[in-house]
Design a protein around this motif. Sequence first.
Motif, PDB file in Angstrom:
ATOM      1  N   ILE A  64     -23.720  93.179  46.301  1.00 52.54           N
ATOM      2  CA  ILE A  64     -24.097  92.736  44.964  1.00 52.54           C
ATOM      3  C   ILE A  64     -24.908  93.817  44.256  1.00 52.54           C
ATOM      4  CG2 ILE A  64     -25.538  91.090  43.722  1.00 52.54           C
ATOM      5  CD1 ILE A  64     -24.704  88.981  45.800  1.00 52.54           C
ATOM      6  N   TRP A  67     -25.301  97.211  45.143  1.00 55.61           N
ATOM      7  CA  TRP A  67     -24.831  98.589  45.086  1.00 55.61           C
ATOM      8  C   TRP A  67     -23.319  98.751  45.109  1.00 55.61           C
ATOM      9  CZ3 TRP A  67     -28.991 101.599  44.400  1.00 55.61           C
ATOM     10  CH2 TRP A  67     -30.215 101.178  44.916  1.00 55.61           C
ATOM     11  N   ASP A  99     -22.222  83.842  37.377  1.00 57.79           N
ATOM     12  CA  ASP A  99     -23.220  84.294  38.347  1.00 57.79           C
ATOM     13  C   ASP A  99     -23.922  85.569  37.909  1.00 57.79           C
ATOM     14  OD1 ASP A  99     -22.650  82.294  40.314  1.00 57.79           O
ATOM     15  OD2 ASP A  99     -20.738  83.298  40.597  1.00 57.79           O
ATOM     16  N   TYR A 100     -23.543  86.092  36.775  1.00 61.25           N
ATOM     17  CA  TYR A 100     -24.079  87.381  36.360  1.00 61.25           C
ATOM     18  C   TYR A 100     -25.059  87.271  35.201  1.00 61.25           C
ATOM     19  CZ  TYR A 100     -20.297  88.949  39.289  1.00 61.25           C
ATOM     20  OH  TYR A 100     -19.467  89.155  40.361  1.00 61.25           O
ATOM     21  N   THR A 148     -18.796  90.877  33.994  1.00 58.94           N
ATOM     22  CA  THR A 148     -18.037  91.698  34.930  1.00 58.94           C
ATOM     23  C   THR A 148     -16.536  91.403  34.880  1.00 58.94           C
ATOM     24  OG1 THR A 148     -18.254  90.070  36.673  1.00 58.94           O
ATOM     25  CG2 THR A 148     -19.965  91.753  36.551  1.00 58.94           C
ATOM     26  N   ARG A 174     -24.287 104.751  36.704  1.00 54.86           N
ATOM     27  CA  ARG A 174     -23.553 103.500  36.478  1.00 54.86           C
ATOM     28  C   ARG A 174     -23.826 102.965  35.081  1.00 54.86           C
ATOM     29  NH1 ARG A 174     -24.444  98.744  40.729  1.00 54.86           N
ATOM     30  NH2 ARG A 174     -26.616  98.945  40.129  1.00 54.86           N
ATOM     31  N   VAL A 175     -22.765 102.624  34.368  1.00 56.27           N
ATOM     32  CA  VAL A 175     -22.965 102.020  33.058  1.00 56.27           C
ATOM     33  C   VAL A 175     -22.650 100.539  33.072  1.00 56.27           C
ATOM     34  CG1 VAL A 175     -22.642 104.061  31.645  1.00 56.27           C
ATOM     35  CG2 VAL A 175     -20.641 102.785  32.389  1.00 56.27           C
ATOM     36  N   LYS A 176     -21.981 100.083  34.143  1.00 49.00           N
ATOM     37  CA  LYS A 176     -21.495  98.723  34.114  1.00 49.00           C
ATOM     38  C   LYS A 176     -21.154  98.263  35.506  1.00 49.00           C
ATOM     39  CE  LYS A 176     -20.541  95.363  31.553  1.00 49.00           C
ATOM     40  NZ  LYS A 176     -19.279  94.918  30.970  1.00 49.00           N
ATOM     41  N   ARG A 177     -21.349  96.983  35.764  1.00 48.87           N
ATOM     42  CA  ARG A 177     -20.780  96.401  36.972  1.00 48.87           C
ATOM     43  C   ARG A 177     -19.506  95.659  36.576  1.00 48.87           C
ATOM     44  NH1 ARG A 177     -24.603  92.296  39.125  1.00 48.87           N
ATOM     45  NH2 ARG A 177     -23.268  92.181  40.943  1.00 48.87           N
ATOM     46  N   ALA A 178     -18.586  95.571  37.499  1.00 46.64           N
ATOM     47  CA  ALA A 178     -17.386  94.798  37.226  1.00 46.64           C
ATOM     48  C   ALA A 178     -17.009  94.029  38.484  1.00 46.64           C
ATOM     49  CB  ALA A 178     -16.247  95.707  36.800  1.00 46.64           C
ATOM     50  N   ALA A 179     -16.151  93.029  38.326  1.00 43.37           N
ATOM     51  CA  ALA A 179     -15.787  92.186  39.457  1.00 43.37           C
ATOM     52  C   ALA A 179     -14.300  91.891  39.440  1.00 43.37           C
ATOM     53  CB  ALA A 179     -16.559  90.874  39.399  1.00 43.37           C
ATOM     54  N   CYS A 180     -13.757  91.603  40.606  1.00 45.38           N
ATOM     55  CA  CYS A 180     -12.401  91.063  40.675  1.00 45.38           C
ATOM     56  C   CYS A 180     -12.453  89.633  40.148  1.00 45.38           C
ATOM     57  CB  CYS A 180     -11.896  91.033  42.102  1.00 45.38           C
ATOM     58  SG  CYS A 180     -11.752  92.635  42.881  1.00 45.38           S
ATOM     59  N   CYS A 229     -14.717  86.431  41.508  1.00 44.08           N
ATOM     60  CA  CYS A 229     -15.683  86.923  42.501  1.00 44.08           C
ATOM     61  C   CYS A 229     -17.110  86.942  41.979  1.00 44.08           C
ATOM     62  CB  CYS A 229     -15.308  88.300  42.991  1.00 44.08           C
ATOM     63  SG  CYS A 229     -16.396  88.829  44.318  1.00 44.08           S
ATOM     64  N   PRO A 230     -18.040  86.316  42.702  1.00 42.75           N
ATOM     65  CA  PRO A 230     -19.444  86.356  42.294  1.00 42.75           C
ATOM     66  C   PRO A 230     -20.180  87.590  42.813  1.00 42.75           C
ATOM     67  CG  PRO A 230     -19.113  84.721  44.013  1.00 42.75           C
ATOM     68  CD  PRO A 230     -17.813  85.439  43.852  1.00 42.75           C
ATOM     69  N   ILE A 231     -19.522  88.439  43.603  1.00 39.68           N
ATOM     70  CA  ILE A 231     -20.226  89.595  44.161  1.00 39.68           C
ATOM     71  C   ILE A 231     -20.270  90.745  43.155  1.00 39.68           C
ATOM     72  CG2 ILE A 231     -20.241  91.329  45.983  1.00 39.68           C
ATOM     73  CD1 ILE A 231     -19.064  89.221  47.837  1.00 39.68           C
ATOM     74  N   GLY A 232     -19.133  91.072  42.572  1.00 42.29           N
ATOM     75  CA  GLY A 232     -19.110  92.110  41.549  1.00 42.29           C
ATOM     76  C   GLY A 232     -19.484  93.469  42.091  1.00 42.29           C
ATOM     77  N   PHE A 292     -15.722  94.031  28.782  1.00 43.15           N
ATOM     78  CA  PHE A 292     -15.243  92.655  28.875  1.00 43.15           C
ATOM     79  C   PHE A 292     -15.863  91.840  27.754  1.00 43.15           C
ATOM     80  CE2 PHE A 292     -15.824  94.458  33.121  1.00 43.15           C
ATOM     81  CZ  PHE A 292     -14.502  94.491  33.534  1.00 43.15           C
ATOM     82  N   VAL A 352     -18.792 100.876  37.371  1.00 41.20           N
ATOM     83  CA  VAL A 352     -18.143 101.731  36.376  1.00 41.20           C
ATOM     84  C   VAL A 352     -19.134 102.845  36.064  1.00 41.20           C
ATOM     85  CG1 VAL A 352     -17.123 101.884  34.086  1.00 41.20           C
ATOM     86  CG2 VAL A 352     -16.869  99.795  35.433  1.00 41.20           C
ATOM     87  N   PHE A 372     -25.051  84.335  48.168  1.00 39.78           N
ATOM     88  CA  PHE A 372     -26.336  84.499  47.493  1.00 39.78           C
ATOM     89  C   PHE A 372     -27.534  84.533  48.443  1.00 39.78           C
ATOM     90  CE2 PHE A 372     -23.613  82.757  44.077  1.00 39.78           C
ATOM     91  CZ  PHE A 372     -23.588  83.921  43.333  1.00 39.78           C
TER      92      PHE A 372
END
Lengths: 623, 168
Positions: free
Chosen positions: A239, A241, B127-128, B14, A281-287, A290-293, B49, A297, A230
């Motif tokens: 985070i 892009w 965190d989101y 996410t 982009r319509v959405k962010r996603a993360a593993c 993970c707080p990075i994401g 999600f 999508v 952070f």
Amino acid sequence: MPGGYVGRIAFIDLSKQKYHVEPLNMTYARLYIGGKGIAARYLLDYLPRGVDPLSPDNLLVVMTCPANGTAAPASPKYPIVTKSPLTGYWLDTHSGGAVGVELKYAGFDGVIISGKADKPLYLYIEDGKIEFRRANHLWGLRISDTRRAIKEELGDPQVKVLSIGPAGEKLVKYAIIDSEGRQHGRGGAGAVMGSKNLKAIAVRGSGRVEVALPREFENIVEEMEEKDIFKNPEAEFGIKWGSISLGWFTNEAGALPTRNFQTGSFELWSGIDALAVARVRVKRAACRQCPIGCHNVILITSGKYAGTLTEGPEYETASLLGSNLGIGDIGALAKLNYLADELGLDTISLGGVLGWATELYERGIISIEETGGLDLRFGNDEAYVVLTEAIAYRKTPLADILAEGTRRACERIGRDSCRYAVHVKGLELPAYDPRAAPAMGLSYAVADRGGDHLRSWPIGPEVLGRYWLGAKPIAIERWSPDNKAIIVVQQEHQYAAKFAAGVCDFCCWDNERLGLLIYAVTGFEEYKDVKGFELAGERIVNLIRVFNVREGMTAKDDILPPRIHEDPHVSGPTKGRVLPREWFEKMKREYYEIRGWDAEGRPTIDTLKRVGVDEGVLKHVTW
Amino acid sequence: MSYYVLEFDSGKCTGCERCVLACNYIKTGYYGTRDSRLRVFAWRDTGDFIVTGCYHCDPAPCMEACGVDAIYRDPKTNSVLIDYRKCINCKACVYACPYGAITLGSDGKVIKCDLCAGDPACVKACDYGALRFIRADKVGIDFAYQYAISLKSRTDISKRTWSGVRPG
């Protein structure tokens, strides 16, 4: 059981449809941490020398890492390890898909799969039990359809699925294994899975993972989240892009592969760069965890590819399937990305192969009859869409050849085509051109799985001009071979140990904190000290080199494609640049010296003893 | 109306499941998903999600279904809680819940969200900004505001913003 491990390894024999469970070898765990480290040690034990990668004798290892399944930030990464059908050497291919974490909750640190099923099968692993299930009805399905069908069949939407697509079934040499929308991309692990008639592995677990030192663990997690994520300006790019933001840096540095590596910057890059991606982009996603994401999508809403919805493109994809093919349209890129993910192809190798074929066509080495009527010119996205599908199903004679990867394909086509093939050990180069960053050339040449950017990343220090050796910053001259080998060596140590722990390469570059994380999770005292962490990395690098040398790798394999040394960039900030052979040889010599390897690139017994591999490794040393 | 409510915005989620892990950990002390009071459902192909859990309904069907009055409302946090001294583990509440928010934990007992006595671990882990703990009088204000923005900018496409997308 020390924290971080569940202590069980499953050995699955597909030929007999039987499995047995053995306790995790804790000596291996202590020395090699987890993931690729432990898997390498098991491969040495169980994989005979010289096995054909697509034969039933090859092993497919899904291994988890100690940090998987805990609250450690950005730590869901786990490898699939096997002998690569593309290179014939070591292959570890990581993803952050949800399966690794779930496998640990299901009570296994790893599964080692051997043999070949007589009919298509998939495995269902649930809480310590493994079921062999028929997969005739799944054979031929695309990846997301496979995933959906399995979840429906098992009646549990929270099952996590590893699967291959049509490309894996057809043994395309760079087929991927998909892990819940993230890909084990490189080196053709999907073809190995396909050769075993194994369509998928479904995993569900309700078990637990514990850490050895909960209080220390909570402290280090908090510290990492603050300092590495952070409040870290580098992580901020991820985070905001995602990995695609790297393209701004490489395009400016002249390191962006363009038109089959003919040059290093792309005039249409702004059409597919991070801003272009953010626009659709319509959405962010993360593993998981993970707080990075960093995933984007994207949905294409206009143009001929309107309606394409896909996760991506990552930087490597945008470069190899974008600039490397002369494509500067986000719609076309999204379509190719989508097809590769669904059919099960590695976007990096696919981009390398397509770019290479295009150059051959433009140079008149292959004719329009051979391409089956396709006008294979840079920027012709419609031809690429057709050819991508053809490769996945090996539909046409040309596609059948291209499905073998550039190295084998150029041997089959002949006619001087190998001169334009850009690969190291058969693995197509990723998106950092060594002509713009000399040390990147060394990094590719000596990487354990062939031309790959995830073993060290010296382009960062090279282009920025600064590097910290310990606490002391040293100046780095970009256009020089001096002081480069040491960067590659040190970064390789960090990456090896970090990946073995399960931490993503997109986060956390501080060895001290990484060491403390491993210490807190496992309780192994030696990792409390940063030296112990670095030594473990060195141990893993040497261990894998032993594996590779055993499979026949020598210094003669640690080379770069001729294009890097001979064809200067034709435009951009690096116009006229090549990587001189003498620079490369000098860096390589230095690298072997620092590593303590002989002139043939083989680790000496003294070196292996110094890094502390176990006795069992030494008996594989026959040189 | 000074109590707090858990609000979930799927546009920001996410699918990292850190909420699940945090919930499981604070309730049991191990890392896993089995004892989490929240669930995450993921459609990774489309980036959808959804987090599901207890909405602390009023009137609460689980409370009405309970034959031994083991489920009660905490007047301070307005959350619906289980009194394990009275609970006979009959699972009537499990079947009464329209959202599948009451489950059986690994110890065999029925479990549900208790809002961590007013300081939910899941919210701290997110965190989101997809999971938030907000004052009851502010429920839905963000969604209303997003809608207002979309109306406002309908004439000027360059000013439109989407939920879940950080401005470049």
